[in-house]
Structures are given as C-alpha cells and as structure tokens.
Design a protein around this motif. Structure first.
Motif, PDB file in Angstrom:
ATOM      1  N   ASP A 361       0.816  -1.210   0.000  1.00 48.73           N
ATOM      2  CA  ASP A 361       0.000   0.000   0.000  1.00 48.73           C
ATOM      3  C   ASP A 361       0.854   1.267   0.000  1.00 48.73           C
ATOM      4  O   ASP A 361       1.923   1.326   0.602  1.00 48.73           O
ATOM      5  N   MET A 362       0.321   2.288  -0.678  1.00 50.41           N
ATOM      6  CA  MET A 362       0.889   3.634  -0.633  1.00 50.41           C
ATOM      7  C   MET A 362      -0.072   4.496   0.179  1.00 50.41           C
ATOM      8  O   MET A 362      -1.267   4.532  -0.103  1.00 50.41           O
ATOM      9  N   PHE A 363       0.448   5.176   1.181  1.00 49.31           N
ATOM     10  CA  PHE A 363      -0.397   5.917   2.107  1.00 49.31           C
ATOM     11  C   PHE A 363      -0.587   7.374   1.692  1.00 49.31           C
ATOM     12  O   PHE A 363       0.067   7.877   0.790  1.00 49.31           O
ATOM     13  N   GLU A 364      -1.485   8.040   2.394  1.00 54.20           N
ATOM     14  CA  GLU A 364      -1.750   9.481   2.267  1.00 54.20           C
ATOM     15  C   GLU A 364      -2.236   9.880   0.876  1.00 54.20           C
ATOM     16  O   GLU A 364      -1.918  10.948   0.366  1.00 54.20           O
ATOM     17  N   LEU A 365      -3.011   8.991   0.239  1.00 53.29           N
ATOM     18  CA  LEU A 365      -3.585   9.302  -1.063  1.00 53.29           C
ATOM     19  C   LEU A 365      -5.074   9.635  -0.969  1.00 53.29           C
ATOM     20  O   LEU A 365      -5.696  10.003  -1.963  1.00 53.29           O
ATOM     21  N   GLY A 366      -5.646   9.479   0.225  1.00 57.44           N
ATOM     22  CA  GLY A 366      -7.021   9.889   0.461  1.00 57.44           C
ATOM     23  C   GLY A 366      -8.027   9.254  -0.471  1.00 57.44           C
ATOM     24  O   GLY A 366      -7.938   8.064  -0.804  1.00 57.44           O
ATOM     25  N   GLU A 367      -8.976  10.061  -0.932  1.00 58.86           N
ATOM     26  CA  GLU A 367     -10.049   9.567  -1.785  1.00 58.86           C
ATOM     27  C   GLU A 367      -9.550   9.136  -3.160  1.00 58.86           C
ATOM     28  O   GLU A 367     -10.250   8.459  -3.902  1.00 58.86           O
ATOM     29  N   HIS A 368      -8.322   9.513  -3.485  1.00 55.96           N
ATOM     30  CA  HIS A 368      -7.726   9.134  -4.777  1.00 55.96           C
ATOM     31  C   HIS A 368      -7.008   7.785  -4.701  1.00 55.96           C
ATOM     32  O   HIS A 368      -6.477   7.312  -5.705  1.00 55.96           O
ATOM     33  N   SER A 369      -6.980   7.172  -3.528  1.00 53.65           N
ATOM     34  CA  SER A 369      -6.116   6.029  -3.293  1.00 53.65           C
ATOM     35  C   SER A 369      -6.349   4.874  -4.258  1.00 53.65           C
ATOM     36  O   SER A 369      -5.403   4.366  -4.877  1.00 53.65           O
ATOM     37  N   ARG A 370      -7.571   4.432  -4.408  1.00 55.92           N
ATOM     38  CA  ARG A 370      -7.835   3.250  -5.244  1.00 55.92           C
ATOM     39  C   ARG A 370      -7.474   3.517  -6.704  1.00 55.92           C
ATOM     40  O   ARG A 370      -6.859   2.675  -7.363  1.00 55.92           O
ATOM     41  N   VAL A 371      -7.828   4.688  -7.203  1.00 57.83           N
ATOM     42  CA  VAL A 371      -7.517   5.031  -8.599  1.00 57.83           C
ATOM     43  C   VAL A 371      -6.012   5.117  -8.808  1.00 57.83           C
ATOM     44  O   VAL A 371      -5.481   4.611  -9.808  1.00 57.83           O
ATOM     45  N   LEU A 372      -5.310   5.751  -7.863  1.00 56.58           N
ATOM     46  CA  LEU A 372      -3.864   5.909  -8.010  1.00 56.58           C
ATOM     47  C   LEU A 372      -3.129   4.583  -7.855  1.00 56.58           C
ATOM     48  O   LEU A 372      -2.112   4.356  -8.528  1.00 56.58           O
ATOM     49  N   HIS A 373      -3.618   3.703  -6.992  1.00 56.40           N
ATOM     50  CA  HIS A 373      -3.016   2.370  -6.917  1.00 56.40           C
ATOM     51  C   HIS A 373      -3.206   1.635  -8.252  1.00 56.40           C
ATOM     52  O   HIS A 373      -2.263   1.038  -8.786  1.00 56.40           O
ATOM     53  N   ALA A 374      -4.402   1.673  -8.781  1.00 50.43           N
ATOM     54  CA  ALA A 374      -4.681   0.998 -10.060  1.00 50.43           C
ATOM     55  C   ALA A 374      -3.797   1.544 -11.177  1.00 50.43           C
ATOM     56  O   ALA A 374      -3.390   0.804 -12.084  1.00 50.43           O
ATOM     57  N   SER A 375      -3.459   2.842 -11.107  1.00 53.69           N
ATOM     58  CA  SER A 375      -2.654   3.462 -12.170  1.00 53.69           C
ATOM     59  C   SER A 375      -1.255   2.873 -12.275  1.00 53.69           C
ATOM     60  O   SER A 375      -0.615   2.953 -13.325  1.00 53.69           O
ATOM     61  N   VAL A 376      -0.775   2.265 -11.194  1.00 54.06           N
ATOM     62  CA  VAL A 376       0.574   1.665 -11.206  1.00 54.06           C
ATOM     63  C   VAL A 376       0.657   0.534 -12.226  1.00 54.06           C
ATOM     64  O   VAL A 376       1.721   0.283 -12.809  1.00 54.06           O
ATOM     65  N   ALA A 377      -0.445  -0.143 -12.470  1.00 52.37           N
ATOM     66  CA  ALA A 377      -0.455  -1.273 -13.410  1.00 52.37           C
ATOM     67  C   ALA A 377       0.006  -0.866 -14.800  1.00 52.37           C
ATOM     68  O   ALA A 377       0.531  -1.697 -15.559  1.00 52.37           O
ATOM     69  N   ALA A 378      -0.144   0.416 -15.144  1.00 51.52           N
ATOM     70  CA  ALA A 378       0.270   0.886 -16.476  1.00 51.52           C
ATOM     71  C   ALA A 378       1.775   0.767 -16.688  1.00 51.52           C
ATOM     72  O   ALA A 378       2.239   0.716 -17.842  1.00 51.52           O
ATOM     73  N   ALA A 379       2.545   0.715 -15.597  1.00 51.62           N
ATOM     74  CA  ALA A 379       4.006   0.599 -15.707  1.00 51.62           C
ATOM     75  C   ALA A 379       4.468  -0.850 -15.820  1.00 51.62           C
ATOM     76  O   ALA A 379       5.651  -1.120 -16.022  1.00 51.62           O
ATOM     77  N   ILE A 380       3.546  -1.790 -15.688  1.00 52.65           N
ATOM     78  CA  ILE A 380       3.891  -3.216 -15.681  1.00 52.65           C
ATOM     79  C   ILE A 380       3.533  -3.837 -17.027  1.00 52.65           C
ATOM     80  O   ILE A 380       2.404  -3.693 -17.502  1.00 52.65           O
ATOM     81  N   ASP A 381       4.502  -4.510 -17.635  1.00 53.29           N
ATOM     82  CA  ASP A 381       4.229  -5.151 -18.924  1.00 53.29           C
ATOM     83  C   ASP A 381       4.718  -6.592 -18.914  1.00 53.29           C
ATOM     84  O   ASP A 381       5.059  -7.147 -17.866  1.00 53.29           O
ATOM     85  N   GLU A 382       4.774  -7.184 -20.097  1.00 55.76           N
ATOM     86  CA  GLU A 382       5.102  -8.611 -20.211  1.00 55.76           C
ATOM     87  C   GLU A 382       6.523  -8.945 -19.783  1.00 55.76           C
ATOM     88  O   GLU A 382       6.882 -10.127 -19.640  1.00 55.76           O
ATOM     89  N   ASN A 383       7.366  -7.937 -19.532  1.00 53.96           N
ATOM     90  CA  ASN A 383       8.715  -8.195 -19.019  1.00 53.96           C
ATOM     91  C   ASN A 383       8.700  -8.618 -17.556  1.00 53.96           C
ATOM     92  O   ASN A 383       9.706  -9.096 -17.036  1.00 53.96           O
ATOM     93  N   ILE A 384       7.571  -8.410 -16.883  1.00 54.79           N
ATOM     94  CA  ILE A 384       7.422  -8.798 -15.482  1.00 54.79           C
ATOM     95  C   ILE A 384       6.800 -10.191 -15.410  1.00 54.79           C
ATOM     96  O   ILE A 384       5.789 -10.463 -16.047  1.00 54.79           O
ATOM     97  N   HIS A 385       7.421 -11.056 -14.603  1.00 52.06           N
ATOM     98  CA  HIS A 385       6.987 -12.457 -14.513  1.00 52.06           C
ATOM     99  C   HIS A 385       5.802 -12.622 -13.560  1.00 52.06           C
ATOM    100  O   HIS A 385       4.780 -13.233 -13.900  1.00 52.06           O
TER     101      HIS A 385
END
Length: 452
Positions: A361-385
């Motif tokens: 978890d990343m803290f102190e994101l308030g009401e934006h937390s779920r959306v901002l956590h989901a946004s991390v997935a954009a940095a993950i591609d098929e190079n990750i196992h």
C-alpha cells in the motif's frame, strides 16, 4: 557542534543556574534513553508525550543545560547551578537555535524538496559537494520541523556546505523549514501525488513545494523539474534553472546508455556516468550538475562525486537472496510516481530475466487512493513475470493487471509470512525481486525469509 552555554543567553533572555558560564555543548539531547555527554536537553512536547518529565534522566545521561517551557514547573530535583533557559515553546526555541548556529558556522545551505527523489538527490548533492567542501547532510528521515534543526545542530563548526532535505505532510510546513535554514540554493525534484490526501490536488502540492523559496536567499538559485507543467511559470524567473529531458529545459539530459547498475548521459558538452540505473536518477543528477556548476565545481569533480555516491538505507538496496537471486529493497517509502519509476528500472534490467514485484500500500492518497493504486499497473508489462500485492488498496494493482495483462501472474496477500513463503518458492539464480511500499507497511521485514 560546539557551543558554550553562555551563548544561549543571546537567544533566550530568561534563565537560571550557571547560564553565563563557559560550559561546552557538544550536541542536542531529545531522547533521554541515549547517553549524550555535554549535551543541551531540549524536551519536546508531542500529542501523547511531554519530555519535560524526563529532566532527571537527561541530567544522568549527560545533559549540561536545558531549554524549558515556561508554563511547566521546574522539578526540585534539578540542581540549583544547572543552566536552564526558559522559553515559550521548546520546539520553536530549537528551531531558533538552529538558525543561530547556521549564522555562526556560515556554510553554503542547500535545501532539497520534492514529492519523490529528494533523499537520492540530497545524497548526490552531498557526495558531489564533498569533493571540494567539508559537507554535512540530513541523516535518515530527519527532514521535518524537529529533524531539520537537529540536522543543523549536529554539524561540525568546520562545515562549509550543508544539504538539508525538507519534507512535509501539509501546506505551510516547507515554509517553516525554509525560514529556519535560509537556503542559499534550493532544488524541487518533482511534483507527485504524495500527501494528496491532505492537500487535495497536485496543484496544491506544487504550491506547497514552492514554499521552499520563502526563506531562499535573494541571490539564491531555484532548480526545478523542467518537465513538470505545474512549475512552468517558475522557469520564466531570472533565478530559476530547469532540468529535464525536454528541449526547452536549461539543462537537457540525454541518455546514452543504461545498464543494471549504471547510467551514461550527457548534459551540454559534458559526459557523465552515474552508478545508478533509471531515467529518474539521471534527472536527479541533472539537478546536482546545475547546482555544482553554480558553485563552480568542475565536470571532473562532479563525476568524482557521482562515483563516490553512497545511498541512504532502503533506497534500491541490493541483497543476495535465496538460491543466488537478487532482492532489491526499496521499501523506505512509495508514491504512484516513484513506484512506476522503479518498476521501469526493474523492467529494463538485463542481468535477470525472471522479474518479480512485491508491491504494498501507498499511504496518504485519500479519496484518490484506489484510482492511483490501479494506475501503477500501467508501468507493468510482459517483461514482469509475477506480481504480488499486499495490503488494503494495493489489491487495485492486481485487479487492474488482471483486466489489462491477464498473462501476468498476480497474487494478493494480507499476511506477510504467507507472502514470503510464496515469493521464496520462486527464487532462482535468474530471479530479481523488487520490494516497494510506503514506510508504514514495513515490507523490509520480508527480507528475513528471502535473503540467505
């Protein structure tokens, strides 16, 4: 630090005991559980504690004088000749003492703030400046209204340059730190999403970071992220230098080569090599180069400083893991911006082909937390196992991956021990594991089960 007790009479007019004597003060004591001989005891008052209660222990541990909030009764156990300086607020008095000491020592003061990268940048600045100056820097996370004064008051009288990291949770806090330190030059590394829970928007975060200019010297230089639109107006000011990858920046970094442990890049006509991977670290280095040139360091001195760089703990900290694997502990803190940046580094590693992410978890994101956590997935591609998530909101990363990258194996856990066992079962000589989360998750505890 070397002061005499009698010097404090210049700052604090109410006192008792041997306050005018030539008694040496070598440091500051705020924690009476630790011995600190020849120290000044500063009893901090917090929400749930009052260190005034421990004056007796402070004296036993080596305090030779104390600040004292004048609304607190002084215990009879305090010797009559023990120097006590009465103040309205001990924290404010500590800050005033730090400002006084800076005036006495007169080092070049560098302030560093930003949503991400401020600790790495601070470490880089200190390493480069140390090639020419006697340099002192913020240790650990001593970057708030108490930590910054303690950093200042721990520097030696011979210090020629001090690098002060400035952190914040809310608007107004950077302004306080800047007015304590009065930096000669300042760096804003970037504007991210950290503390958006308290500040509400990235625009408000940008304004809070710009508070570093409130104590900045009139001739001081402000160095900013030239790729950040929220700082664009600042680039038009005379004493502002922008650094980044876009052509309009004053200092444009061009990456030539990047490996698992090194980045080669140019700025202007000069070539540099940084013992760190990652595009974000090259940008951090560009801030340092701009500052160093202002202080008339040569490219050779700058490069020497980069080569001698020693990073603070839990920042891309490498460990040899079980079965010859590589474990990277970057669990000191996290925001969406920093998490994406380090995932990009792992994604591009060439020394290991099996890449595993453990994201909390990343803290102190308030009401934006779920959306901002989901946004991390954009940095993950098929190079990750494989991707493991742990915590309440980090599951949004796993969910987003299942929706957009179903081919990437994902698992979510709420128990560290179970997570550790699963990750350990994947470790081979060709595996790299990244551990990344906000500090409160304490994911460094996973190392026990993963590192031989």
């Amino acid at each position: 630090m070397i002061l005499e007790v009698k010097e404090l009479t210049r700052l604090f007019s109410q006192y008792k005991g041997a306050a005018t004597d030539q008694i040496t003060i070598d440091g500051i004591m705020t924690d009476t559980r630790k011995t600190a001989k020849q120290s000044l005891f500063v009893p901090i008052v917090g929400e749930n504690f009052d260190a005034h209660e421990f004056i007796g222990e402070a004296i036993k541990q080596g305090a030779v004088a104390a600040l004292w909030q004048n609304d607190r009764p002084l215990p009879k156990l305090v010797p009559t000749d023990f120097p006590v300086f009465f103040v309205e607020d001990t924290t404010k008095a500590l800050q005033d003492l730090a400002s006084y000491y800076l005036e006495e020592v007169k080092p070049v003061v560098i302030g560093v703030t930003g949503s991400n990268g401020k600790t790495t940048t601070k470490d880089m600045v200190a390493s480069v400046l140390a090639t020419r100056f006697v340099t002192h820097k913020t240790a650990g996370n001593f970057n708030n209204h108490i930590g910054l004064p303690l950093t200042v008051l721990s520097m030696e009288k011979e210090t020629e340059a001090v690098v002060l990291e400035m952190g914040m949770d809310r608007a107004g806090e950077i302004a306080v730190l800047s007015k304590i330190a009065h930096p000669d030059h300042a760096i804003i590394t970037n504007i991210g999403e950290s503390h958006i829970e308290n500040l509400g928007s990235r625009e408000a975060i940008a304004q809070a970071k710009l508070e570093i200019t409130e104590g900045l010297s009139e001739s001081g230089l402000l160095i900013i992220d030239g790729d950040e639109p929220l700082l664009e107006l600042k680039t038009q000011e005379k004493q502002t230098i922008s650094c980044g990858f876009k052509e309009q920046a004053d200092y444009v970094a061009v990456i030539e080569e990047m490996t698992d442990d090194m980045s080669k890049f140019t700025i202007g006509q000069h070539h540099y090599q940084l013992p760190l991977a990652g595009k974000h670290n090259v940008k951090n280095a560009s801030f340092v180069i701009a500052l160093a040139e202002r202080l008339e360091l040569t490219p050779a001195e700058i490069q020497e400083g980069f080569q001698k760089l020693q990073m603070s703990a839990m920042r891309f900290e490498k460990h040899e893991g079980h079965n010859g694997s590589l474990i990277i502990n970057d669990a000191y803190n996290a925001s969406p911006t920093s998490m994406k940046a380090i995932i990009e580094v792992i994604r591009d590693l060439t020394s290991k082909s099996k890449k595993v992410l453990v994201l909390g978890d990343m803290f102190e994101l308030g009401e934006h937390s779920r959306v901002l956590h989901a946004s991390v997935a954009a940095a993950i591609d098929e190079n990750i196992h494989t991707v493991f998530t742990i915590g309440e909101h980090s599951e949004e990363i796993s969910k987003a991956l299942r929706d957009h990258h179903a081919e990437i194996e994902t698992h979510h856990y709420n128990d560290k021990q179970a997570l550790s066992h699963h990750v350990r079962s994947l470790l081979t000589t060709d595996t790299v594991v990244l551990i990344k989360a906000s500090r409160g998750m304490k994911l460094e505890e996973l190392l026990t089960g993963l590192v031989d």
